[in-house]
Design an enzyme around this catalytic site. Structure first.
Site, PDB file in Angstrom:
ATOM      1  N   GLY A 148       0.826  -1.196   0.000  1.00  0.00           N
ATOM      2  CA  GLY A 148       0.000   0.000   0.000  1.00  0.00           C
ATOM      3  C   GLY A 148       0.864   1.251   0.000  1.00  0.00           C
ATOM      4  O   GLY A 148       2.055   1.211   0.318  1.00  0.00           O
ATOM      5  N   CYS A 149       0.244   2.354  -0.352  1.00  0.00           N
ATOM      6  CA  CYS A 149       0.985   3.611  -0.479  1.00  0.00           C
ATOM      7  C   CYS A 149       1.433   4.129   0.891  1.00  0.00           C
ATOM      8  O   CYS A 149       2.617   4.404   1.109  1.00  0.00           O
ATOM      9  CB  CYS A 149       0.154   4.636  -1.227  1.00  0.00           C
ATOM     10  SG  CYS A 149      -1.545   4.806  -0.638  1.00  0.00           S
TER      11      CYS A 149
END
Lengths: 346, 346, 346, 346
Positions: A148-149
């Protein structure tokens, strides 16, 4: 030349994959799918691709996709990715999944934060694809779960402190902020220009954002002990970028210069992590459009806290760029191939 | 490998040259100058370059610069460029000048709109470097005057109409709008974030903007008659992009489809001009960060006017990208080398 | 104290009416409706109203609404307004309609650009509510059709030239640009932050925007001859504001100073039109949040054209502010009551 | 009618005072000064004021200013304010100073963070003008030191927790973010549109921002013990707004609902503090242009931390609006006079 499929190309991570792959000298995009826009030229959906991508968007028929490609990027919503990945694997394809579906070692955690998992047996085979943490495992993986970012920014920011056991692991806070592209391309009132512009807000406050357990899994592995963190995401009126401002209590006194030196040494060989000079902290503006993670570290001598600030482009190092970095590693290509683009400034 | 110097790198066109050249496989930047920041690492000025540009900014000593480079980009303010170009030429170097100093065929025009010209004898030798208009001349040029940003959008937008003599040349209006990077990187109150953000305005109204005579020179050559236009620039609260909405009176009836077809044919072989399907008009968003000029053409049957809308990134096709395109042509390289980056979307 | 209803309050013109009316000393909002959010507190929809508006959104039941209010603002989509207005009128209420449904003198024009009109008999009774053009008629009106945002800027910009017959009426062009709030609050991909931000584009090119016939109706009345114009709207990445850059060919030579003087005299008594000093042109930034229309006028001596630039806030003078101005006039109140707020700068 | 002077009107807090005071029914601006623009009409500097402010900017001659006004707002840089305030006081005028010069109880603290203090004897007489903390003292004050923008958001956010002794006072962190107007109107490259837009960054990291000791002074008074906090400011690409996300460790378990209830009760009578329903957190968008401070409070049960999020408009409740609120209190006027403007949405 690698044959590459982009599955689920109607969102921002999809078009970003196409942007990056267009300049990749060893990859050719041979198949692009979109359930909602199948039959349309991809350049109708994203006019930026006009003249360079002649492809028509296809339906997601896994067998046909697998016939056309050696390696498959799934840029689908979670659950949709979960369903389709096993077929690709069975057909002998390598998969880089940009959803959350295969990021957890433990199905129970996934199910607590998302929904029932259909393929828990695949979880042990999936590699959490953060090259700066487990490059070797990525190299041999058939299925990479692309991070995920927010977790990318937080894990890279904390890794040296945790590996060196320099902070109290019970009091970590990450106050993070993201550009609006992180919210996706769905038609929601909340993401309209006039709703987002000229405002700044927190959301998912109080430990409820789904990236929390993902960070905790990885941070716990790095620290070799169970870590619970306080994570607060914010929304910034800009297209791209994540900045995480991370707070930890130092176990022993240290100076900014010492820690900046330690970070520089730790990440010295990394092609896409840039440690700033002591005292400097990064801006998302300087990584916009690039695959870099910029990190600055400062000690607040008044309170004994270390503050780590890390910046990435959520769509590049936080998603599609990291996915291509993983592809390069998996396929034995130079890790930075196609990823040398510098930030668009201004 | 071409050795390249970037002279005057502290502004936005300078850093944009460095960004583009970093991904150019046949060019190496061997010298970077900045009068105001000489002695500093260029990555201090532009942290986006960190880790990829180790160079220190140098003073502008023409002989030393010329020793280090085969081809020289001058990204200086006008007048400063005028002074230094002759030395580079005398030393046998090829020069691509991004200022206005060598864009005019006629010193008198330059002097009317700018100031006295020191080297009028060089004007006949300089080639106005718009490849889509005079590619052959660029190929043999020693000195290329890189076009202005507004003129690039307007000339490319009007070229097919003028070459085919389809419009009344006495009534052309270009209503154009630019992102803020076009105003440069000088410390002025007018360009502060809070002065520009959330506002839209015209400036230089009434035929006083300096890009007017530059457009008129080139449009007159294309039309083979003297053209005077009405040009109104506007400022848009965004970093990059120019959109020109150009109005002309058709000399004979025509449909949108006919003119879109004519444009598509006219620019069919051009690598960086994209003519949109009939009825579509471009957005600067789809060219941001790329070297494309996107053009749409529409006929207003109610008034007999044709409206051409053309979009570029003012720093790429409107400045540094076009300069690299000219370099490629001058040096016999494939014209698109290093320029294949697609727009950053979003 | 006037009792006021706001019908259709879930859009931007609705909440803007509530914002303005909150500071109006002679009006009290007694009823607020929203079909899609009926039953919710209005401050749930718009947290900016919290603590000042305790009302719950109601369904649109015309008779109940009419019981509660003396004057009714309909801020509905077109067609929805058309349906409900007659009931309010029958019940003896005065109505200010912010839609296009009652703006046309001629049902045929409405039907050509919109759809079949249900109540053509009401058109002759409706007054096009631009106070600077027909204040007296507004005073006696039962039904005011509040002007469109683009038409407000264009008509006010051209009125002095047309009344004084100074320009060729066959060659008028208005190149206009609007902030994103003009596109409404519907959940559409096209209006997402990331689709709009950092881009500038034209739309409705070629005489197809529905505000065109509205402008033409009013300009024709002012000129006392049939006028057809070329109108091109653009979208600016900002919340609020419309700027119209209007081009006309002068019938006789004139200077900027002369025309600026003429405008200043023409609008001398108007409380909400500000004519700028000769040579100055306005920015939307200086009217943001206010009810002003700022106008600058410049002559391009090279081409014999006059360029008028007019700026408004599309939600205030272009919609809700003008509606309140009309209410004040209709009700015999001082025209500027509740409308004295200056622009929010920055 | 109060006669009011605005001293130092060329910055954003100056023009914001003029905007607010224009709609204040009991105050008239009788004198406006600006050293750098004396002699110019104030509407030349700020065209938003055109037609409503006819005044010419004056030099700062304290005696003349005092002759014209009953109450004086000093919106000067620090040090400049320090110099001029004593004269106004000697002449019997009441002063509201928007600089930091009279905010500290202790000259030593001021001198450690700013510079030598010229008038330490005045510090005990100055009242730190946060009405929600010390309304009574403000009422009798001759000199009000108007609070800083960040401190306003942090102190109001923490007050109920500290007064009720609910959190560990040794571990408070405020991660705050401001719009760009907080950086002032000086011509600096760092604040240019293209430097700030589309980026998010931290600055003043590690306990070095000058608002830190101001917060600590006030928080310590509330807690009745010495508090040291970790404060990290960030810069958001928007004009206005401050959001503070504040972290504290709860001394005893509590739920979100309990704490939201406690906050609602604590601030129940305050006209400009809005406590959100349990679980909601504010956005700066909903206070933009208004004098509100919106506060949300959430408990993270996983970590035992309370997270308070508070939002203000830095130029209104964080500066000029609060100054007018103080003026109203000092002069016995209704506290909200002239301050009822709701947020500009969108």
């Amino acid at each position: 030349m690698l044959k590459v499929a982009v599955v689920g190309a109607s969102g921002y991570t999809g078009v970003e994959l196409l942007r990056i792959l267009h300049c990749h000298p060893e990859a050719a995009v041979t198949c692009i799918t979109s359930e909602q826009s199948a039959g349309k030229p991809v350049s109708d959906l994203f006019p930026s691709l006009r003249g360079r991508y002649a492809q028509v968007l296809e339906n997601l028929e896994p067998v046909r996709v697998a016939e056309k490609a050696d390696i498959i990027f799934t840029a689908l919503p979670h659950k949709a990715a979960m369903e389709v990945v096993p077929t690709f694997l069975k057909l002998g394809k390598r998969v880089i999944d940009l959803s959350a579906d295969y990021r957890f070692n433990d199905a129970a955690t996934y199910e607590q934060w998302y929904e029932p998992h259909m393929n828990p047996h695949l979880l042990p085979k999936a590699v959490y694809g953060l090259p700066e943490v487990r490059r070797v495992a990525v190299k041999g993986a058939k299925l990479v779960a692309n991070p995920g970012c927010y977790p990318t920014s937080v894990i890279l920011g904390l890794q040296p402190l945790l590996k060196h056991k320099l902070i109290d692991t019970t009091g970590i806070i990450s106050d993070s902020a993201s550009g609006v592209s992180g919210a996706g391309r769905g038609a929601k009132v909340d993401n309209l220009y006039c709703e987002v512009n000229e405002g700044f807000k927190a959301y998912g406050v109080g430990g409820v954002h789904r990236h929390t357990p993902e960070m905790e899994q990885e941070l716990s592995l790095l620290a070799e002990e169970r870590i619970t963190i306080t994570f607060t995401p914010h929304l910034v009126p800009m297209d791209r970028g994540i900045l995480s401002t991370i707070y930890g209590r130092l176990l022993a006194p240290a100076t900014t210069a010492e820690l900046a030196g330690l970070y520089a040494e730790f990440y010295g060989g990394e092609p896409f992590v840039r440690v700033l000079p002591a005292g400097d902290v990064p801006s998302t503006a300087h990584v916009r459009g690039s695959n870099f993670c910029d990190i600055g570290v400062v000690v607040d001598q008044r309170t004994g806290r270390v503050i780590v600030v890390s910046a990435i482009d959520n769509l590049v190092k936080g998603a599609s760029g990291q996915a291509v970095q993983n592809m390069n590693i998996m396929c034995g290509l130079p890790e930075g191939l196609g990823l040398e683009g510098l930030a668009l400034v201004p």
